[in-house]
Write an enzyme that holds these catalytic residues in place. Sequence first.
Site, PDB file in Angstrom:
ATOM      1  N   HIS A  58       7.891  -0.940  -4.375  1.00 49.53           N
ATOM      2  CA  HIS A  58       7.412  -0.812  -2.984  1.00 49.53           C
ATOM      3  C   HIS A  58       8.541  -0.289  -2.090  1.00 49.53           C
ATOM      4  O   HIS A  58       9.074  -0.996  -1.224  1.00 49.53           O
ATOM      5  CB  HIS A  58       6.934  -2.178  -2.493  1.00 49.53           C
TER       6      HIS A  58
ATOM      7  N   GLU B 120       5.563   4.595  -2.905  1.00 46.40           N
ATOM      8  CA  GLU B 120       5.560   3.470  -3.841  1.00 46.40           C
ATOM      9  C   GLU B 120       5.019   3.902  -5.208  1.00 46.40           C
ATOM     10  O   GLU B 120       3.815   3.893  -5.435  1.00 46.40           O
ATOM     11  CB  GLU B 120       4.685   2.347  -3.265  1.00 46.40           C
TER      12      GLU B 120
HETATM   13  O1  LIG Z   1       2.590  -6.915   4.047  1.00 50.98           O
HETATM   14  P1  LIG Z   1       2.788  -6.712   2.569  1.00 50.98           P
HETATM   15  O2  LIG Z   1       2.067  -7.748   1.738  1.00 50.98           O
HETATM   16  O3  LIG Z   1       4.238  -6.606   2.205  1.00 50.98           O
HETATM   17  O4  LIG Z   1       2.126  -5.321   2.214  1.00 50.98           O
HETATM   18  C1  LIG Z   1       2.556  -4.151   2.813  1.00 50.98           C
HETATM   19  C2  LIG Z   1       1.695  -2.966   2.383  1.00 50.98           C
HETATM   20  O5  LIG Z   1       1.860  -2.757   1.005  1.00 50.98           O
HETATM   21  C3  LIG Z   1       1.217  -1.586   0.466  1.00 50.98           C
HETATM   22  O6  LIG Z   1       1.804  -0.438   0.970  1.00 50.98           O
HETATM   23  C4  LIG Z   1      -0.264  -1.588   0.763  1.00 50.98           C
HETATM   24  O7  LIG Z   1      -0.852  -0.346   0.411  1.00 50.98           O
HETATM   25  C5  LIG Z   1      -0.539  -1.903   2.211  1.00 50.98           C
HETATM   26  O8  LIG Z   1      -1.930  -2.089   2.386  1.00 50.98           O
HETATM   27  C6  LIG Z   1       0.219  -3.135   2.655  1.00 50.98           C
HETATM   28  O9  LIG Z   1      -0.033  -3.388   4.011  1.00 50.98           O
END
Ligand SMILES: O=P(O)(O)OC[C@H]1O[C@H](O)[C@H](O)[C@@H](O)[C@@H]1O
Length: 296
Positions: free
Chosen positions: A159, A264
């Site tokens: 990520h 990601e």
């Molecule tokens: O807030 P988190 O659980 O760290 O997730 C952060 C982000 O992760 C990814 O990029 C997903 O595609 C998003 O939908 C999400 O908002």
Amino acid sequence: MPVQETATEVLLTHPANKDTSVSILKYGATVLSWKLNGEEQLWLSTAAKVDGSKPVRGGIPLVFPVFGKNEHDELLSKLPQHGLARNSTWEFLGQVKDSPPTVQFGLNEKLANPELHALWKERFNLILTVELGDDFLKTAIEVENPSTARELQFNWLFHTYLRIPDIDGTMVSNLVGTKMYDSLLKETMVDKHPVVTFHEEFDSVYQNVAPDRVVQVVNQGKPLHTVKRVNLPDTVVWNPWVEKAAGMADFEPKTGYKQMVCIEPGHVHELVHLAPGEKWAAAQILSKDALNYQAI
Ligand SMILES: O=P(O)(O)OC[C@H]1O[C@H](O)[C@H](O)[C@@H](O)[C@@H]1O
């Protein structure tokens, strides 16, 4: 000293260039910072928790065994968003190579956050290898299924929060013609835009991106980041924009969405099915390459 370990972090400095370094938090085995010639390449929220109370907002959190929230799989649906790897403290396994400096971290079901593992009682062995090149950062993962009887099913994703000077004037290249799931519209389509640009919240999973497609983040015509994938077919592109950033307590400054874009690389559109005793390996390589338009 190319590798320094504290109670909570591991810092690697390149032996040929003291201004090139990477720091990794043992919690989540999260890369917090990658400096290339003194210039930070990753975005980290100033309100990110690095005390193990929640996953780190920024750097390179590791997503396993589920990406997002899985509503369908009997086992994975019990886990919170993005699984348990980013909220477990990994074991530092030490330095495995001098040049370029390379270290490893390990996580298994015994080390994992017990409250989360109780929700998904599978056995697994993860080894994360972090290699600090003079002009690249490689993070590689190996997943082993130690069970003699059960298949292991999982998603994997790096990520990666990349730092940019301004989201205006930033584009992401080489994804044109790829099937993508727009998580906001909840629709699958082929992206026909020559490049991805950002004007509002963006959250899409590009599926089965050709292995030789190198995703680049370009600002004002200048290539800032190159993301290469090994055995990772999918690429998520995310920018939270104003409202989503405002809603995240650990996202600071609130205008920080202008200085980041998440690229990601992962295996998230479909689960990896790993037979008993088998291993699966994948990697992400970050660098700053010359512009390379492979598809427009
Ligand atoms: O807030 P988190 O659980 O760290 O997730 C952060 C982000 O992760 C990814 O990029 C997903 O595609 C998003 O939908 C999400 O908002």
